[in-house]
Design an enzyme around this catalytic site. Structure first.
Site, PDB file in Angstrom:
ATOM      1  N   LYS A 109       0.761  -1.108  -0.194  1.00  0.00           N
ATOM      2  CA  LYS A 109      -0.167  -0.080   0.002  1.00  0.00           C
ATOM      3  C   LYS A 109       0.822   1.336   0.092  1.00  0.00           C
ATOM      4  CE  LYS A 109      -4.150  -2.053   1.869  1.00  0.00           C
ATOM      5  NZ  LYS A 109      -3.796  -3.532   1.889  1.00  0.00           N
TER       6      LYS A 109
HETATM    7  C1  LIG Z   1      -4.458  -4.418   0.953  1.00  0.00           C
HETATM    8  C2  LIG Z   1      -3.661  -5.832   0.776  1.00  0.00           C
HETATM    9  C3  LIG Z   1      -4.251  -6.698   0.034  1.00  0.00           C
HETATM   10  C4  LIG Z   1      -5.488  -6.512  -1.020  1.00  0.00           C
HETATM   11  O1  LIG Z   1      -5.220  -5.663  -1.738  1.00  0.00           O
HETATM   12  P1  LIG Z   1      -6.688  -4.960  -2.583  1.00  0.00           P
HETATM   13  O2  LIG Z   1      -6.094  -3.936  -3.266  1.00  0.00           O
HETATM   14  O3  LIG Z   1      -7.512  -4.422  -1.498  1.00  0.00           O
HETATM   15  O4  LIG Z   1      -7.284  -6.034  -3.127  1.00  0.00           O
HETATM   16  C5  LIG Z   1      -3.493  -7.924  -0.100  1.00  0.00           C
HETATM   17  N1  LIG Z   1      -2.249  -8.324   0.524  1.00  0.00           N
HETATM   18  C6  LIG Z   1      -1.911  -7.286   1.553  1.00  0.00           C
HETATM   19  C7  LIG Z   1      -0.670  -7.703   2.125  1.00  0.00           C
HETATM   20  C8  LIG Z   1      -2.601  -6.085   1.454  1.00  0.00           C
HETATM   21  O5  LIG Z   1      -2.076  -5.156   2.570  1.00  0.00           O
END
Ligand SMILES: *Cc1c(COP(=O)(O)O)cnc(C)c1O
Length: 484
Positions: A109
């Protein structure tokens, strides 16, 4: 580039407008009016990640000054992301990991949340909006820290994060409670993630809160992945992965590549689909889910059914029943009228069904598979013992899905979290007893895998905790109003 809302009112906004608003006034999400084309030659001609990022962003954020975009991505994806930014590692013949967790908070993120605050500040400036933006975040783990790090000391913005007192890992909790910055606040909320999220949603829809804040020149906003500003930075690394494979000889330019993405809110995988629409030779996108398999069922049956048990798993960022960004894909595939009807039905009945013709188009681009915790643990162990590759539970779920769908084309698995964020689960998966203390577990995992834990995680042990308050869900409102 103009942006429409998925619920179809027809009016459009600029990129700056979409980033400022987040959610459209009719409750829909903003989607680009067209898919700008980006040729492989152009992408391959970029010398580094920031140049590639600037090139992709310029296609969508046409109202932003290109020089601003270039400067900003240079600052964001420079030193803070380490050398490789998003290294693509060969794991087995034809199977690669793109590691997206080398950013400042060790979460994928970071790619979006390091950039989006700067896009937001600029958007407000461009639109002459002098209000203060108060960001409220309910988090089950990674989003909270990544958002805190992104918005820390950003002018004109405050950020308040609410995490469940029982819900995050100890490492994730410490990442948040030790956060620096003069515009940040962090609260533990008594209860689980739902209690925190429901409390925050209630504040967002409380007209009295909005009025009190407006009187002070403050507007509420959210940092979650429904904002276009979080989606667009994620398109970049799909192009980056492809270019890396071409450069290292894993692929000839023009040949297709499949991607497998551990999925929660459907934002990350949707960014891959946007890359494909821009002309990147993507074969199929595989949507990986844990025991919360609502998306796997949807891709198989065309029925989206959110009325089902909710499971807490070892891959908590994928524990989700309503994947918001799917709405964007449905808009592109079926148009605003159908989307509006489906979303109303989802709100009313908890489910909707998509016609076979539409599903056929969706299935041409997407596959899906799910795996439970036990299978994920087995995969962590198998990858480590057979390939010497250490991964976290989210990535392991994706490896299982990738194996189910592996065809002729090379497959890139998106690795979304550092294994050192979940040291106990990973140690146990490797068949080793995990010490009760998280930092001892981290040290044991370092010793076992012979790789050092990321510094940003290891150093948490010696940082002072700044935020130690636990509040009941009813107090989220007062916290948001700055009255605690
Ligand atoms: C947020 C997240 C996801 C999922 O991503 P999306 O964009 O919500 O589908 C997968 N793995 C990790 C470690 C995350 O932090």
């Amino acid at each position: 580039m103009e942006f429409y809302t998925t619920r179809g009112s027809g009016a459009s906004v600029s990129a700056a407008g979409a980033i400022c608003k987040g959610l459209a006034p009719d409750g829909g999400l903003f989607v680009p009016a067209a898919f700008p084309a980006l040729s492989l030659e152009q992408a391959l001609a970029q010398p580094d990640y920031p140049s590639l990022a600037a090139l992709v962003l310029e296609q969508f954020l046409t109202d932003y000054d290109p020089a601003f975009l270039r400067d900003t991505v240079g600052q964001v994806y420079g030193a803070a992301f380490g050398e490789g930014v998003a290294p693509v590692r060969p794991v087995e013949p034809g199977l690669y990991s793109m590691e997206l967790w080398h950013g400042p908070t060790c979460a994928f993120k970071d790619f979006a949340l390091q950039l989006m605050p700067r896009l937001l500040v600029k958007a407000k400036e461009m639109l002459g909006d002098a209000s203060t933006t108060a960001i409220l975040v309910a988090t089950s783990g990674d989003t909270g820290k990544a958002a805190l790090a992104g918005y820390c000391d950003v002018p004109g913005v405050t950020i308040t994060v609410f995490y469940p007192s029982h819900g995050t890992s100890e490492i994730q909790r410490l990442q948040m409670t030790t956060q620096q910055g003069s515009n940040v606040a962090v609260y533990a909320v008594k209860g689980n993630f739902d209690d925190a999220q429901t409390g925050v949603k209630r504040v967002f829809s409380d007209p009295d809160v909005a009025a009190q804040l407006a009187a002070r020149g403050v507007q509420l906003s959210s940092a979650n992945s429904i904002n276009w500003g979080r989606l667009v930075p994620q398109i970049v690394y799909y192009f980056h992965a492809y270019c890396q494979l071409v450069r290292t000889g894993g692929l000839r330019a023009g040949e297709p590549v499949d991607f497998c993405v551990p999925t929660g809110n459907f934002g990350d995988i949707l960014a891959g689909w946007y890359a494909k629409q821009m002309g990147l030779p993507v074969g199929r996108l595989i949507c990986a889910s844990n025991k919360n398999d609502v998306l796997t069922e949807f891709f198989a049956s065309g029925v989206y059914n959110a009325r089902r048990p909710f499971y807490r798993t070892s891959s908590p960022s994928m524990d989700i029943l309503v994947s918001s960004n799917l709405e964007r894909l449905l808009w592109h595939m079926a148009g605003p009228e159908r989307v509006k009807a489906w979303m109303e039905q989802l709100a009313r009945e908890g489910r909707y069904q998509v016609e076979p013709e539409v599903m056929e188009r969706i299935r041409a681009d997407f596959g899906a598979a799910c795996a439970d915790d036990e299978a994920a643990a087995g995969q962590i162990r198998a990858l480590f013992e057979q390939q010497g590759y250490l991964c976290d539970p989210h990535t392991a779920v994706a490896y299982l899905a990738a194996r189910r769908h592996k065809g002729q084309a090379p497959m890139v698995v998106l690795s979304t979290a550092s294994p050192f964020k979940f040291p106990k689960d990973v140690l146990k998966a490797l068949g080793q007893e995990a010490p009760a203390d998280e930092f001892e577990a981290m040290a044991a995992l370092e010793a076992r895998a012979c790789i050092p834990a990321p510094r940003a995680l290891a150093c948490l042990r010696s940082l002072p905790e700044r935020f130690e308050r636990t509040i009941p869900p009813e107090a989220i409102r007062d916290a948001a109003l700055g009255a605690l």
